[in-house]
Scaffold this motif. Sequence first.
Motif, PDB file in Angstrom:
ATOM      1  N   UNK A 127      53.929  39.870  49.410  1.00  0.00           N
ATOM      2  CA  UNK A 127      53.548  39.334  48.102  1.00  0.00           C
ATOM      3  C   UNK A 127      53.163  40.511  47.200  1.00  0.00           C
ATOM      4  N   UNK A 128      54.163  41.150  46.643  1.00  0.00           N
ATOM      5  CA  UNK A 128      53.938  42.337  45.823  1.00  0.00           C
ATOM      6  C   UNK A 128      53.233  41.972  44.517  1.00  0.00           C
ATOM      7  N   UNK A 129      53.485  40.782  44.033  1.00  0.00           N
ATOM      8  CA  UNK A 129      52.819  40.334  42.800  1.00  0.00           C
ATOM      9  C   UNK A 129      51.305  40.292  42.996  1.00  0.00           C
ATOM     10  N   UNK A 130      50.893  39.805  44.159  1.00  0.00           N
ATOM     11  CA  UNK A 130      49.459  39.746  44.464  1.00  0.00           C
ATOM     12  C   UNK A 130      48.883  41.151  44.648  1.00  0.00           C
ATOM     13  N   UNK A 131      49.607  41.997  45.369  1.00  0.00           N
ATOM     14  CA  UNK A 131      49.151  43.361  45.638  1.00  0.00           C
ATOM     15  C   UNK A 131      48.924  44.133  44.340  1.00  0.00           C
ATOM     16  N   UNK A 132      49.830  43.924  43.369  1.00  0.00           N
ATOM     17  CA  UNK A 132      49.772  44.683  42.124  1.00  0.00           C
ATOM     18  C   UNK A 132      49.183  43.877  40.960  1.00  0.00           C
ATOM     19  N   UNK A 133      48.450  42.821  41.262  1.00  0.00           N
ATOM     20  CA  UNK A 133      48.014  41.893  40.202  1.00  0.00           C
ATOM     21  C   UNK A 133      47.195  42.585  39.114  1.00  0.00           C
ATOM     22  N   UNK A 134      46.390  43.591  39.468  1.00  0.00           N
ATOM     23  CA  UNK A 134      45.553  44.247  38.442  1.00  0.00           C
ATOM     24  C   UNK A 134      46.277  45.413  37.754  1.00  0.00           C
ATOM     25  N   UNK A 135      47.475  45.744  38.229  1.00  0.00           N
ATOM     26  CA  UNK A 135      48.236  46.859  37.644  1.00  0.00           C
ATOM     27  C   UNK A 135      49.319  46.373  36.684  1.00  0.00           C
ATOM     28  N   UNK A 136      49.709  45.111  36.829  1.00  0.00           N
ATOM     29  CA  UNK A 136      50.847  44.601  36.070  1.00  0.00           C
ATOM     30  C   UNK A 136      50.400  43.787  34.859  1.00  0.00           C
ATOM     31  N   UNK A 137      51.355  43.426  34.034  1.00  0.00           N
ATOM     32  CA  UNK A 137      51.096  42.715  32.787  1.00  0.00           C
ATOM     33  C   UNK A 137      52.251  41.757  32.544  1.00  0.00           C
ATOM     34  N   UNK A 138      52.016  40.833  31.643  1.00  0.00           N
ATOM     35  CA  UNK A 138      53.056  39.865  31.317  1.00  0.00           C
ATOM     36  C   UNK A 138      54.242  40.589  30.695  1.00  0.00           C
ATOM     37  N   UNK A 148      36.468  51.586  34.083  1.00  0.00           N
ATOM     38  CA  UNK A 148      36.018  50.196  34.037  1.00  0.00           C
ATOM     39  C   UNK A 148      36.838  49.392  33.024  1.00  0.00           C
ATOM     40  N   UNK A 149      37.274  50.059  31.956  1.00  0.00           N
ATOM     41  CA  UNK A 149      38.027  49.368  30.907  1.00  0.00           C
ATOM     42  C   UNK A 149      39.505  49.225  31.259  1.00  0.00           C
ATOM     43  N   UNK A 150      39.975  50.046  32.209  1.00  0.00           N
ATOM     44  CA  UNK A 150      41.399  50.059  32.529  1.00  0.00           C
ATOM     45  C   UNK A 150      41.859  48.784  33.210  1.00  0.00           C
ATOM     46  N   UNK A 151      43.023  48.276  32.769  1.00  0.00           N
ATOM     47  CA  UNK A 151      43.551  47.035  33.319  1.00  0.00           C
ATOM     48  C   UNK A 151      45.039  46.946  33.000  1.00  0.00           C
ATOM     49  N   UNK A 152      45.790  46.398  33.913  1.00  0.00           N
ATOM     50  CA  UNK A 152      47.227  46.310  33.713  1.00  0.00           C
ATOM     51  C   UNK A 152      47.615  45.550  32.462  1.00  0.00           C
ATOM     52  N   UNK A 153      46.875  44.506  32.134  1.00  0.00           N
ATOM     53  CA  UNK A 153      47.205  43.675  30.982  1.00  0.00           C
ATOM     54  C   UNK A 153      46.772  44.316  29.669  1.00  0.00           C
ATOM     55  N   UNK A 154      45.557  44.869  29.628  1.00  0.00           N
ATOM     56  CA  UNK A 154      44.986  45.319  28.351  1.00  0.00           C
ATOM     57  C   UNK A 154      45.229  46.799  28.037  1.00  0.00           C
ATOM     58  N   UNK A 155      45.420  47.641  29.063  1.00  0.00           N
ATOM     59  CA  UNK A 155      45.661  49.069  28.807  1.00  0.00           C
ATOM     60  C   UNK A 155      47.034  49.265  28.168  1.00  0.00           C
TER      61      UNK A 155
END
Length: 218
Positions: free
Chosen positions: A158-169, A193-200
Motif C-alpha cells: 500500500x504505497x499510497x498509505x506509506x507515502x500519505x504525508x509526502x503526496x498531494x492531490x 513542522x510546517x512541511x507537508x505533502x499537500x501544503x508545501x
Amino acid sequence: MNTLTIAELVDRENHAWEELKELLDSGQNTYVYVPAKQEAGEDTLYRLQISTKSYLGAVAYETEGIVLDHGWITLLGAGGDSTSGSLTSWNGVSEQPWVDVLEGMMVVAYDAAGGFFGLDTGKYGRTGHIYYFAPDTLEWESTELAYSGFINWLANGDLEQFYRTFRWKGWQEDMSQLQTGQVFAYYPPLWTQEGDGESSSKAPISIMEAWKFALDGK
C-alpha cells in the motif's frame, strides 16, 4: 575471497527474473523497465559479485532499472539512459562513481520525495534488511524486509498509505515535471513542522542534492 566469473554468476537454470517479473506483472502497483544492455548487465553482476539466482542479481542483470507507481519509485539496475545511475555507480564500485558513498549501505532505490532505500551491509550490523532514508525525519528506518520482500512490497504494498504525508492531490500528473535524475524539493521541507505533502510547494531538484541530506542525516 574468490572472484566469480560471469558464467558462474549468470545462472540460467535458476534465474530469478521470470519469477520476479511474474510478481510485478500480477502486482497492484504499476511498473515499467528498460532491458539492460548485455554488457552493462554483465559488468554490474561482476562488480557486485551477485548471482541471477537472487532478485537483486536478476534486476542488476536484466534491467537498466525499474520505475514503479507512476514514476514515484526508481529501483536501480545496471543503469542506462532511462535511469539516474546504477547499482554500481551509486555504491562506489563502477569506473565512474556517481555520488559520495554511504559506508555500510547499498543504495538500491530512491523516490520522488527525496527518500532512499538501502540494503544494510554493515551500517546497522549487516542485518540484510532494507532501510529507508525518510525525508521527513532525515533518518534511516528499517523496513525489516530483505530485498526479495522489498520487491514484493513494491509490487503489492500500500504505497499510497506509506507515502500519505509526502503526496498531494494530483501528484500523478505532476510527475511529468521531473526529468530523469530529478526529485521534488518541498518548501517548507518535510522535516519541518510546517512541511507537508499537500501544503508545501514543490520544485524539481537534482537527485544528487537530495542525496546530500541522506549523507548528512542523523
